[in-house]
Scaffold this active site. Structure first.
Site, PDB file in Angstrom:
ATOM      1  CB  SER A 113      -0.543  -1.442 -24.552  1.00 14.33           C
ATOM      2  OG  SER A 113       0.072  -0.258 -23.843  1.00 14.33           O
ATOM      3  CG  ASP A 167       6.046  -3.509 -20.578  1.00 11.54           C
ATOM      4  OD1 ASP A 167       6.193  -2.356 -20.689  1.00 11.54           O
ATOM      5  OD2 ASP A 167       5.054  -4.120 -20.908  1.00 11.54           O
ATOM      6  CG  HIS A 198       4.901  -1.967 -24.106  1.00 13.14           C
ATOM      7  ND1 HIS A 198       4.021  -2.395 -22.943  1.00 13.14           N
ATOM      8  CD2 HIS A 198       3.877  -1.274 -24.838  1.00 13.14           C
ATOM      9  CE1 HIS A 198       2.697  -1.772 -22.958  1.00 13.14           C
ATOM     10  NE2 HIS A 198       2.775  -1.325 -24.037  1.00 13.14           N
TER      11      HIS A 198
END
Length: 217
Positions: A113, A167, A198
């Site tokens: 991320s 996601d 995610h």
């Protein structure tokens, strides 16, 4: 990044190092279980903690973050100063590994991320050739300056880029735009999609292990 990073390794004389950067609001402990699942004792894993800062997208709350975040859509304002500051901190971690005798071409920069964004940003601008980049559920930040700032020493560096098809934090479309930007600049990107949100999946961990074994051996 004043706190010492977590270090995980099995051998007293590792042949390579992986600097692994966590996502927004997490810390270096976040990927310790993944490192243990990878079971690569010949590598030293360095898991630093991001500093605390106020994050605009989260109503200004203070949390661990590699840089301030204003939005996650195309055209969102970006914290260039914060990204550049963190880039310098990660380059210091790379230097620590060089000082320990690990050659640059045996050092991998990985991240999830927001940490993955920093991994891409830092590694592809670094002035010595690295072993590879692992960018999970992320995107390429500061695309407008990338072509001018990229390092020729890492033009051929293998990139493992992966994203979940479901996601709901960073859309897969956003990540695909970054993939396209990297391909336009002639980077060697191994792209992977997984049926997940995610997060990280076991299939992804297996693929990361295969990638690491290939690039450090």
């Amino acid at each position: 990044m004043n706190e010492p990073a977590i270090e995980i390794y099995g051998n007293t004389n590792p042949i390579g190092s992986v600097v692994w950067l966590h996502g927004l609001g997490a810390d270096g402990n976040d990927f310790s279980p993944v490192v243990k699942m990878l079971d690569l004792p010949m590598l030293r894993f360095i898991l630093p903690h991001a500093p605390y800062r106020n994050v605009t997208i989260n109503n200004g709350y203070e949390m661990r973050a590699w840089y301030d975040l204003f939005g996650l859509t195309v055209g969102s304002r970006e914290d260039e100063a914060g990204i550049t500051e963190t880039q310098a901190s990660i380059e210091q971690l790379i230097q620590h590994e060089l000082d320990k005798g690990i050659p640059s071409n045996k050092i991998v920069i990985a991240g999830f991320s927001q940490g993955g964004a920093i991994a891409l940003h830092t590694a592809l601008r670094y002035h010595q050739p690295l072993a590879g980049v692992i960018a999970l559920s992320t995107y390429l930040p500061l695309k407008s300056t990338f072509a001018a700032q990229k390092s020729p020493q890492n033009q051929q560096t293998p990139i493992f880029m992966a994203h979940g098809t479901d996601d709901d934090v960073i859309s897969i479309e956003t990540s695909r735009l970054s993939l396209s930007a990297l391909q336009t600049e002639q980077y060697n990107v191994a792209w992977h999609e997984y049926p997940m949100t995610h997060s990280v999946s076991m299939e992804e961990i297996d693929d990361i292990r295969t990638f690491l074994l290939r690039i450090v051996n």
